[in-house]
Design a protein around this motif. Structure first.
Motif, PDB file in Angstrom:
ATOM      1  N   SER A  36       0.782  -0.811   0.387  1.00  0.00           N
ATOM      2  CA  SER A  36      -0.845  -0.004   0.150  1.00  0.00           C
ATOM      3  C   SER A  36       1.412   1.561  -0.140  1.00  0.00           C
ATOM      4  O   SER A  36       0.761   2.033  -0.505  1.00  0.00           O
ATOM      5  CB  SER A  36      -0.935  -0.451   1.093  1.00  0.00           C
ATOM      6  OG  SER A  36      -1.916   1.453   1.177  1.00  0.00           O
ATOM      7  N   LEU A  37       1.664   1.371   0.818  1.00  0.00           N
ATOM      8  CA  LEU A  37       2.820   2.416   0.878  1.00  0.00           C
ATOM      9  C   LEU A  37       3.106   2.561  -0.754  1.00  0.00           C
ATOM     10  O   LEU A  37       3.033   3.929  -1.021  1.00  0.00           O
ATOM     11  CB  LEU A  37       3.901   2.052   1.810  1.00  0.00           C
ATOM     12  CG  LEU A  37       4.945   3.384   1.694  1.00  0.00           C
ATOM     13  CD1 LEU A  37       4.268   4.443   2.576  1.00  0.00           C
ATOM     14  CD2 LEU A  37       5.874   2.708   3.011  1.00  0.00           C
ATOM     15  N   ILE A  38       4.029   1.687  -1.406  1.00  0.00           N
ATOM     16  CA  ILE A  38       4.467   2.058  -2.130  1.00  0.00           C
ATOM     17  C   ILE A  38       3.235   2.287  -3.683  1.00  0.00           C
ATOM     18  O   ILE A  38       3.352   2.892  -4.048  1.00  0.00           O
ATOM     19  CB  ILE A  38       5.081   0.832  -2.816  1.00  0.00           C
ATOM     20  CG1 ILE A  38       6.627   0.564  -1.720  1.00  0.00           C
ATOM     21  CG2 ILE A  38       5.513   0.680  -4.529  1.00  0.00           C
ATOM     22  CD1 ILE A  38       6.837  -1.459  -1.998  1.00  0.00           C
ATOM     23  N   ASN A  39       2.351   1.588  -3.023  1.00  0.00           N
ATOM     24  CA  ASN A  39       1.091   2.021  -4.057  1.00  0.00           C
ATOM     25  C   ASN A  39       0.960   3.570  -4.207  1.00  0.00           C
ATOM     26  O   ASN A  39       1.077   4.091  -5.054  1.00  0.00           O
ATOM     27  CB  ASN A  39       0.225   1.266  -4.283  1.00  0.00           C
ATOM     28  CG  ASN A  39       0.464  -0.167  -5.440  1.00  0.00           C
ATOM     29  OD1 ASN A  39       1.272  -0.277  -5.772  1.00  0.00           O
ATOM     30  ND2 ASN A  39      -0.530  -0.927  -4.640  1.00  0.00           N
ATOM     31  N   GLN A  40       0.390   3.776  -3.112  1.00  0.00           N
ATOM     32  CA  GLN A  40       0.529   5.506  -2.985  1.00  0.00           C
ATOM     33  C   GLN A  40       1.297   6.491  -3.083  1.00  0.00           C
ATOM     34  O   GLN A  40       1.368   6.875  -3.868  1.00  0.00           O
ATOM     35  CB  GLN A  40      -0.228   5.438  -1.462  1.00  0.00           C
ATOM     36  CG  GLN A  40      -1.393   4.710  -0.838  1.00  0.00           C
ATOM     37  CD  GLN A  40      -1.753   4.710   0.430  1.00  0.00           C
ATOM     38  OE1 GLN A  40      -1.185   4.872   1.199  1.00  0.00           O
ATOM     39  NE2 GLN A  40      -2.791   4.446   0.888  1.00  0.00           N
ATOM     40  N   ALA A  41       2.783   5.678  -2.816  1.00  0.00           N
ATOM     41  CA  ALA A  41       4.099   7.237  -3.146  1.00  0.00           C
ATOM     42  C   ALA A  41       3.931   6.731  -4.864  1.00  0.00           C
ATOM     43  O   ALA A  41       4.178   8.083  -5.642  1.00  0.00           O
ATOM     44  CB  ALA A  41       5.042   6.621  -3.130  1.00  0.00           C
ATOM     45  N   ASP A  42       3.585   5.315  -5.544  1.00  0.00           N
ATOM     46  CA  ASP A  42       3.957   5.678  -7.178  1.00  0.00           C
ATOM     47  C   ASP A  42       1.833   6.825  -7.471  1.00  0.00           C
ATOM     48  O   ASP A  42       2.858   6.828  -8.219  1.00  0.00           O
ATOM     49  CB  ASP A  42       3.039   4.437  -7.741  1.00  0.00           C
ATOM     50  CG  ASP A  42       4.013   3.662  -8.308  1.00  0.00           C
ATOM     51  OD1 ASP A  42       5.622   4.415  -9.373  1.00  0.00           O
ATOM     52  OD2 ASP A  42       2.660   3.468  -9.845  1.00  0.00           O
ATOM     53  N   LYS A  43       1.365   6.281  -7.048  1.00  0.00           N
ATOM     54  CA  LYS A  43       0.406   7.626  -7.329  1.00  0.00           C
ATOM     55  C   LYS A  43       0.433   9.036  -6.623  1.00  0.00           C
ATOM     56  O   LYS A  43       0.285  10.019  -7.516  1.00  0.00           O
ATOM     57  CB  LYS A  43      -0.849   7.203  -6.821  1.00  0.00           C
ATOM     58  CG  LYS A  43      -1.900   6.001  -6.897  1.00  0.00           C
ATOM     59  CD  LYS A  43      -3.019   5.910  -6.492  1.00  0.00           C
ATOM     60  CE  LYS A  43      -3.133   4.236  -6.674  1.00  0.00           C
ATOM     61  NZ  LYS A  43      -4.318   4.104  -5.525  1.00  0.00           N
TER      62      LYS A  43
END
Length: 66
Positions: A36-43
């Motif tokens: 989740s952390l990686i996906n949110q940073a990617d967004k």
């Protein structure tokens, strides 16, 4: 970075190196989820890129659905 004036001689888009950053932060506890952390940073990164060069963006709920 822009103030450094570092040259990117092979780029057809921009002759100077630029940086766009996206980040998020989460409390590390039993509910912490690295994916989740990686996906949110990617967004946030893609939102930053959409704002132009040499920008940064922190993940917030407003960009969650994008």
């Amino acid at each position: 970075m822009a103030g450094k004036g570092l040259v990117h001689e092979y780029s057809p888009v921009e002759k100077k190196i630029t940086i766009s950053i996206g980040y998020d932060n989460q409390k590390v506890d039993q509910h912490f989820d690295i994916t989740s952390l990686i996906n949110q940073a990617d967004k946030a990164l893609y939102e930053s890129k959409g704002q132009g060069r040499n920008t940064w963006m922190r993940f917030v709920e407003d960009i969650k659905g994008q």
